[in-house]
Design a protein around this motif. Structure first.
Motif, mmCIF file in Angstrom:
data_model
loop_
_atom_site.group_PDB
_atom_site.id
_atom_site.type_symbol
_atom_site.label_atom_id
_atom_site.label_comp_id
_atom_site.label_asym_id
_atom_site.label_seq_id
_atom_site.Cartn_x
_atom_site.Cartn_y
_atom_site.Cartn_z
ATOM 1 N N ILE A 112 -0.238 -0.436 -1.419
ATOM 2 C CA ILE A 112 1.318 -0.217 -1.101
ATOM 3 C C ILE A 112 1.412 1.329 -1.054
ATOM 4 O O ILE A 112 2.086 2.085 -0.033
ATOM 5 N N GLU A 113 0.786 1.956 -2.027
ATOM 6 C CA GLU A 113 0.714 3.567 -1.721
ATOM 7 C C GLU A 113 0.275 4.135 -0.460
ATOM 8 O O GLU A 113 0.530 5.057 0.088
ATOM 9 N N ILE A 114 -0.996 3.403 -0.025
ATOM 10 C CA ILE A 114 -1.825 3.967 1.181
ATOM 11 C C ILE A 114 -0.847 3.712 2.445
ATOM 12 O O ILE A 114 -0.749 4.204 3.180
ATOM 13 N N GLN A 115 -0.140 2.318 2.312
ATOM 14 C CA GLN A 115 0.797 2.023 3.580
ATOM 15 C C GLN A 115 1.728 3.097 3.658
ATOM 16 O O GLN A 115 2.485 3.159 4.586
ATOM 17 N N THR A 135 -14.218 -3.608 5.174
ATOM 18 C CA THR A 135 -13.815 -4.376 4.286
ATOM 19 C C THR A 135 -12.289 -4.558 4.151
ATOM 20 O O THR A 135 -11.684 -3.427 4.378
ATOM 21 N N ASN A 136 -11.512 -5.653 3.941
ATOM 22 C CA ASN A 136 -10.171 -5.775 4.113
ATOM 23 C C ASN A 136 -9.727 -5.193 2.839
ATOM 24 O O ASN A 136 -10.124 -5.514 1.685
ATOM 25 N N ALA A 137 -8.970 -4.395 2.514
ATOM 26 C CA ALA A 137 -8.489 -3.630 1.284
ATOM 27 C C ALA A 137 -7.967 -4.685 0.528
ATOM 28 O O ALA A 137 -8.000 -4.412 -0.694
ATOM 29 N N GLU A 180 -4.347 0.662 10.697
ATOM 30 C CA GLU A 180 -5.374 1.171 11.360
ATOM 31 C C GLU A 180 -6.516 1.387 10.491
ATOM 32 O O GLU A 180 -6.440 1.035 9.202
ATOM 33 N N THR A 181 -7.631 1.550 11.267
ATOM 34 C CA THR A 181 -8.941 1.763 10.295
ATOM 35 C C THR A 181 -9.065 3.120 9.664
ATOM 36 O O THR A 181 -8.948 4.256 10.509
#
Length: 89
Positions: A16-19, A4-6, A25-26
């Motif tokens: 933004i935090e995950i980035q 699923t697209n985040a 990447e998956t």
């Protein structure tokens, strides 16, 4: 496994935090442990194997040989040994 697209499900702040850790990447986000179903619990496969293994142990206790059980259940001798000796430690 479904992808699923985040952007469709996560708030922008979280993306933004995950980035900060990964981009483009998956990644796999596992279920919480309490949400897991044990293998075969939904299909009945686990229950079937437990029943089969109990029948093999019972036949072994009634003096059926490991070789004969392997032939009867179409399993290897090593597999039959694992079944009949499991839980006997």
């Amino acid at each position: 496994m479904k992808y699923t697209n985040a952007k469709k499900i996560l708030p922008e702040k979280l993306i933004i935090e995950i980035q900060q850790y990964v981009q483009g990447e998956t990644i796999y986000i596992p279920k919480q442990e309490k949400e897991y179903n044990h293998w075969g619990s939904l299909s009945g496969g686990r229950q079937w194997l437990d029943h089969r293994n109990a029948a093999i142990k019972h036949a072994y206790k009634k003096n059926r040989s490991i070789e004969q059980l392997a032939k009867d259940y179409f399993l290897s001798i090593e597999t039959i040994k694992k079944i009949v000796y499991s839980g006997n430690k």
